[in-house]
Design an enzyme around this catalytic site. Structure first.
Site, mmCIF file in Angstrom:
data_model
loop_
_atom_site.group_PDB
_atom_site.id
_atom_site.type_symbol
_atom_site.label_atom_id
_atom_site.label_comp_id
_atom_site.label_asym_id
_atom_site.label_seq_id
_atom_site.Cartn_x
_atom_site.Cartn_y
_atom_site.Cartn_z
ATOM 1 C CE LYS A 111 -4.134 -1.758 0.244
ATOM 2 N NZ LYS A 111 -4.859 -1.991 -0.958
ATOM 3 C CE LYS A 194 -4.098 -11.044 -5.384
ATOM 4 N NZ LYS A 194 -4.649 -10.927 -4.073
ATOM 5 C CE LYS A 197 -12.071 -3.827 -5.749
ATOM 6 N NZ LYS A 197 -10.836 -3.076 -5.529
#
Ligand code: TRP
Length: 331
Positions: A111, A194, A197
């Protein structure tokens, strides 16, 4: 009966990765475990969603949980923010979590890289809040995807530290759980990594995607120029298509294309067409149910009130006992 907890952050619609990574597992667990499933709306606040969007996404995720087969009579289905006891436990656990270890968390570091303008404290203590979600019901099993194993390690560390500090054997040490031996990693359609979204438009197939959208996304999936020698090892983009096919298609279908690959006669266009149709067959009934639940406010209200009541009873009991252990006692 053993207790299970799992949560989904309301950040968007669920895709096949969420489904096969954890929701399917959760649905199967209802028969054998005492399950708590919730929508992690506090957690989603780290990215500052618009209030109307947040409310909408929560509604959507609840509808999706129900559509996938979470049975509100068997499991406790609730919204995280309906259980304020969680934040109290979070406060207690924050005193046991070290800033250094939180900074070393892979998802935190990720992040910091991806949203450098919003490295808030909630992001740093995300694993502590997640530990509170799990420990509030003293769960021992947590059906989550592979990406959550480090968070569970944090949970066990905080629980163990609490037990050691107060000389009690109070919190159990929860484990990630999956019915299959390996935690499932569902690949995306862009050839690498993977399904997610955030990995780009077209990489994920959502449970509520319309058939034509699914066809379009699958037909655009990354492939290569085809095998050149028999029984060649499949490169990642091709292996990914087979992995996805394994999830939604009949074994004979997979076998058919596997043989075609091995004798170099495969036509990726045919394989993708088949994959798209099988994905549509799989998602279509779920999609219909999501739409029905989403519009049935009365039903959602009923389900969530019931969940809130049950989850709060369990949470209040834990917080009462934890306060007592810590030394927060009434005069
Ligand atoms: N961190 C989880 C995710 O992003 C969501 C989550 C929050 C969760 N609290 C939880 C999952 C407790 C399991 C148990 O997917």
């Amino acid at each position: 009966m053993e207790t299970v907890v799992s949560g989904i952050r309301p950040t968007g619609n669920l895709h096949l990765g969420n489904y096969f990574g954890m929701v399917k597992n959760s649905v199967e667990m209802q028969r054998n475990f005492h399950c708590y499933f919730f929508v992690a709306d506090y957690h989603s606040l780290t990215t500052h969603p618009h209030p109307a969007d947040l409310h909408n996404t929560v509604r959507h995720v609840v509808s999706e949980y129900l559509a996938c087969g979470i049975d509100p009579e068997k499991s406790v289905l609730y919204i995280q923010s309906d259980i304020p006891e969680t934040t109290e436990l979070y406060t207690f656990l924050n005193m046991l979590a070290y800033v250094g270890e939180l900074e070393r968390s892979t998802s935190f570091k990720e992040k910091v890289r991806s949203q450098p303008d919003n490295v808030n404290a909630g992001l740093l203590t995300y694993p502590v809040l997640m530990a509170a979600d799990i420990l509030i019901h003293k769960a021992i099993k947590v059906p989550v995807g592979k990406d959550q194993t480090q968070h569970l390690e944090f949970t066990r560390n905080f629980a163990q530290r609490f037990n050691n500090l107060y000389g009690v054997d109070y919190f159990p040490l929860p484990q990630a759980f999956n019915f299959s031996t390996e935690l499932v990693k569902v690949p995306g359609l862009d050839g690498a990594g993977k399904m997610g979204k955030s990995e780009g438009e077209g990489n994920a197939i959502f449970l509520t995607d319309k058939p034509e959208v699914i066809r379009k996304k699958v037909m655009r999936a990354v492939t290569d120029s085809g095998p050149t020698e028999p029984n060649q090892q499949k490169p990642e983009p091709i292996q990914n298509l087979f992995t996805l096919m394994n999830l939604v298609s009949a074994p004979e279908t997979v076998q058919h294309f596997d043989e075609a690959y091995n004798n170099c006669t495969i036509r990726y266009g045919d394989m993708k067409k088949q994959l798209a149709e099988d994905m549509i067959t799989f998602t279509h009934p779920i999609r219909e149910k999501v739409i029905t639940y989403y519009h049935d406010t009365e039903f959602l209200h009923k389900v969530l009130s019931m969940g809130e009541e049950k989850a709060r009873a369990s949470a209040a009991k834990t917080v009462k006992e934890v306060r007592e252990i810590i030394g927060i006692r009434k005069f």
